[in-house]
Design an enzyme around this catalytic site. Structure first.
Site, PDB file in Angstrom:
ATOM      1  N   LYS A  53     -18.114   1.164   6.463  1.00 38.89           N
ATOM      2  CA  LYS A  53     -19.217   0.203   6.371  1.00 38.89           C
ATOM      3  C   LYS A  53     -20.093   0.521   5.165  1.00 38.89           C
ATOM      4  O   LYS A  53     -20.522  -0.379   4.441  1.00 38.89           O
ATOM      5  CB  LYS A  53     -20.033   0.211   7.677  1.00 38.89           C
ATOM      6  CG  LYS A  53     -19.299  -0.506   8.795  1.00 38.89           C
ATOM      7  CD  LYS A  53     -19.841  -0.255  10.179  1.00 38.89           C
ATOM      8  CE  LYS A  53     -18.876  -0.871  11.196  1.00 38.89           C
ATOM      9  NZ  LYS A  53     -19.167  -0.535  12.587  1.00 38.89           N
ATOM     10  N   GLN A  97     -23.593   2.416  15.833  1.00 38.19           N
ATOM     11  CA  GLN A  97     -22.149   2.531  16.031  1.00 38.19           C
ATOM     12  C   GLN A  97     -21.858   2.861  17.496  1.00 38.19           C
ATOM     13  O   GLN A  97     -22.387   3.828  18.039  1.00 38.19           O
ATOM     14  CB  GLN A  97     -21.589   3.630  15.101  1.00 38.19           C
ATOM     15  CG  GLN A  97     -20.082   3.744  15.120  1.00 38.19           C
ATOM     16  CD  GLN A  97     -19.386   2.482  14.616  1.00 38.19           C
ATOM     17  OE1 GLN A  97     -19.710   1.953  13.564  1.00 38.19           O
ATOM     18  NE2 GLN A  97     -18.428   1.988  15.378  1.00 38.19           N
ATOM     19  N   ASP A 120     -24.860  -7.227  14.356  1.00 38.45           N
ATOM     20  CA  ASP A 120     -23.669  -7.246  15.217  1.00 38.45           C
ATOM     21  C   ASP A 120     -23.682  -8.468  16.142  1.00 38.45           C
ATOM     22  O   ASP A 120     -22.672  -8.782  16.770  1.00 38.45           O
ATOM     23  CB  ASP A 120     -23.645  -5.978  16.094  1.00 38.45           C
ATOM     24  CG  ASP A 120     -22.717  -4.905  15.556  1.00 38.45           C
ATOM     25  OD1 ASP A 120     -21.773  -5.262  14.818  1.00 38.45           O
ATOM     26  OD2 ASP A 120     -22.921  -3.722  15.879  1.00 38.45           O
TER      27      ASP A 120
END
Ligand code: NDP
Length: 286
Positions: A53, A97, A120
């Site tokens: 990422k 995460q 997200d």
């Protein structure tokens, strides 16, 4: 295009566009999109995802802020950090995460991320907006799948789509996005009866189960589009999807490989959401 849908190729084109848009944003407004990634603990797979990422951020010209908390960090410490990042003007997107250590409740953590920075799209506000069909961010993996289907040029409206898997991060939003495109959608899961027969009715079959060799040729209609979200390891430890690629590929009109299909799209859509978060912030300031 060929029968095999290359997530790498589709991703490349999208990332170039994101980079160009980010450059324009910086030149016109002085804003550089910034993504904060929080990793708790030392899970090796998570470390790789976080590194990828960050690399993607660099590639498209974003700021990447990395925060590593140790395995024993408390939920309170994590929530405090999120509180600080929620207020930080340089941070447009916040990603925690997953999975988190057992003593931290992921839903509590997600609920504490500002919905405007929830790139997200897991926060209940954003989940609700997706349900209504009036959203700012789409969850990355299903959004990536939509781009892949779109790249075939095949019209989704009116198609029979079967999604195998009903998780909050893949299966459920996937079904919703297909529904928004006027597909007739069936969602299957571990309690579904006659799963093979249902899959065989699909014009577009999306598998998000997490089991190698799960989708076999008898479960696929001739000419179907087959999208394999699964990321598994076979008996030899090799990365593979849910779909028995060699036997399904001849029947499919289009099919995604693993690796090189859905995987590269997920991070690309994260970049797209981060850019959008920065653009929305600018718009709301005006
Ligand atoms: P989950 O484990 O949360 O969900 C799996 C789903 O599959 C569940 O809904 C489950 O049903 C269903 N399922 C399991 N066994 C069966 C069965 N025998 N028959 C029918 N349905 C079954 O996984 P995720 O949604 O998080 O991920 C799915 C896969 O996608 C994984 O391999 C994951 O690694 C991969 N993935 C890939 C990404 C990418 O970027 N390429 C991103 C995210 C995930 P039930 O609800 O009844 O238990």
């Amino acid at each position: 295009m060929g029968k095999i849908i290359s997530g790498k190729e589709v991703s490349k084109v999208l990332r170039e566009q994101i980079k160009a848009d980010a450059t324009a944003l910086r030149e016109n407004s002085g804003i550089q999109p910034g993504l904060a990634v929080i990793l708790v603990g030392n899970d090796p797979a998570s470390q790789i995802y976080v590194r990828n990422k960050q690399k993607a951020c660099e590639e498209v010209g974003f700021h990447a802020f990395e925060f590593k908390l140790n395995e024993n960090a408390t939920e309170e410490q994590l929530l405090d950090l999120i509180g600080v990042l929620n207020k930080d003007n340089k941070v447009h997107g916040i990603l925690v995460q997953l999975p988190l250590p057992d003593h931290i409740d992921p839903q509590t953590v997600i609920n504490n991320i500002s919905p405007q920075k929830d790139v997200d799209a897991f926060h209940p506000v954003n989940v609700g907006k997706i349900m209504i069909g009036n959203y700012d961010f789409l969850p990355c993996t299903p959004a990536g799948v939509m781009e892949l289907i779109d790249s075939t040029g095949v019209e989704i409206g009116g198609k029979n789509c079967v999604v195998v898997g009903r998780s909050n991060i893949v299966g459920k939003p996937m079904a919703m996005l297909l529904l928004h495109q006027n597909a007739t959608v069936t969602i299957c899961h571990s309690k579904t009866k006659n799963l093979s027969e249902i899959c065989a009715t699909a014009d577009i079959l999306v598998s998000a189960v997490g089991r190698a060799h799960f989708i076999t040729a008898d479960m696929v209609k001739e000419g179907a589009i087959v999208i394999d979200v699964g990321m598994n390891h076979d008996e030899n430890g090799k990365l593979c999807g849910d779909v028995e690629f060699a036997e399904v590929e001849p029947k499919a009109s289009y099919i995604t490989p693993v690796p090189g299909g859905v995987g590269p799209m997920t991070i690309t859509m994260l970049m797209k959401n981060t850019l959008r978060a920065a653009e929305l912030k600018l718009k709301n300031q005006k």
